[in-house]
Design an enzyme around this catalytic site. Structure first.
Site, short mmCIF file in Angstrom:
data_model
loop_
_atom_site.label_atom_id
_atom_site.label_comp_id
_atom_site.label_asym_id
_atom_site.label_seq_id
_atom_site.Cartn_x
_atom_site.Cartn_y
_atom_site.Cartn_z
N HIS A 135 0.86 -1.31 -0.05
CA HIS A 135 0.07 0.03 -0.08
C HIS A 135 0.70 1.13 -0.05
CE1 HIS A 135 -3.49 2.32 1.34
NE2 HIS A 135 -2.46 3.29 1.91
N GLU A 136 1.95 1.26 0.85
CA GLU A 136 2.66 2.68 0.84
C GLU A 136 3.65 2.68 -0.22
OE1 GLU A 136 2.36 4.73 3.10
OE2 GLU A 136 0.85 3.48 4.30
#
Length: 265
Positions: A135-136
């Site tokens: 996600h990051e």
């Protein structure tokens, strides 16, 4: 007349700054160069990392580095395979585990990744950590910071004033970026993306972790565990995302197609 000129200038800016997000194809407005964003974010990151206390937990630190490097490698391979190899030079990957009880993680533009020890208390496998790191990394690949800065510039300066300021915008970008990155204390790092960005990063993160060989099904159980541990409260680093229930539902809908298209054959 002035209003018409402003609208015309805004249209030109939007046309000139139109780009597409890898994996999703969504059109986005990027008014500043990637190099300017990278320079600004690196300044913010370096100021932060000087005061952050790195973890002394060798096993967890190694886990963050291992999973991060695998996702980074899969990301670069995707970029190469899809005619975006030139973008790889924008990333200088770095993976740190920071001593803090906060349930937090972030990835700055350029691939500077930080995970807080508080988050690791809820991570029981590489697959679960890959949910967060995927996600990051997705935020960086999608240039969400650039888009956020561009949106903030339009809001703060307006189309006409923005157009007049673009020739010497470095100082303006530094000022806007300081607000966007929200680095205000030793551990107070937040990048307040929109819900659209968060949902997009969820999807892209699932794809990236799948391409890296991790099990995307773990995203469902991880977020269920995260939701239970927080009493339904969304963690700070996901604070602008839709509810946990909405996230889990969206992930469950996306998983079959992602596994079929990007899973290891």
């Amino acid at each position: 007349m002035k209003k018409k000129c402003s609208l015309y200038l805004l249209s030109l800016l939007m046309l000139a700054g139109c780009s597409s997000v890898p994996l999703t194809g969504r059109k986005q407005l990027l008014l500043v160069s990637n190099q300017e964003v990278l320079s600004s974010s690196l300044t913010q990151y370096n100021d932060y990392i000087k005061t952050a206390q790195k973890s002394t937990n060798a096993a967890q630190t190694a886990m963050v580095v291992r999973v991060g490097k695998n996702i980074a490698a899969a990301t670069e391979q995707y970029l190469r395979n899809n005619g975006l190899a030139s973008e790889i030079q924008e990333f200088s990957w770095e993976f740190n585990l920071v001593k803090s009880d906060e349930v937090n993680a972030f990835c700055m533009p350029g691939g500077k990744i930080v995970v807080y020890e508080g988050l690791m208390k809820l991570v029981s496998s590489d697959d679960e950590l890959a949910v967060v790191l995927g996600h990051e990394v997705a935020h960086a690949v999608a240039k969400h910071s650039n888009e956020r800065i561009s949106q903030q510039m339009l809001t703060q300066y307006g189309a006409q004033l923005l157009g007049q300021s673009l020739s010497g915008k470095s100082q303006m970008i530094q000022s806007v970026a300081s607000t966007v990155y929200g680095i205000g204390s030793q551990y107070g790092v937040t990048l307040p993306f929109s819900r659209k960005h968060e949902s997009e990063a969820d999807y892209m993160g699932l794809v990236l972790m799948t391409m890296a060989g991790y099990n995307p099904d773990k995203a469902v159980t991880f977020w269920q565990k995260m939701s239970a541990s927080s009493g339904g409260k969304v963690p700070e680093f996901m604070s602008t995302h839709p509810s946990d229930a909405r996230r889990i539902s969206d992930i469950q809908k996306d998983l079959p197609a992602i596994k079929a298209k990007f899973g290891k054959k």
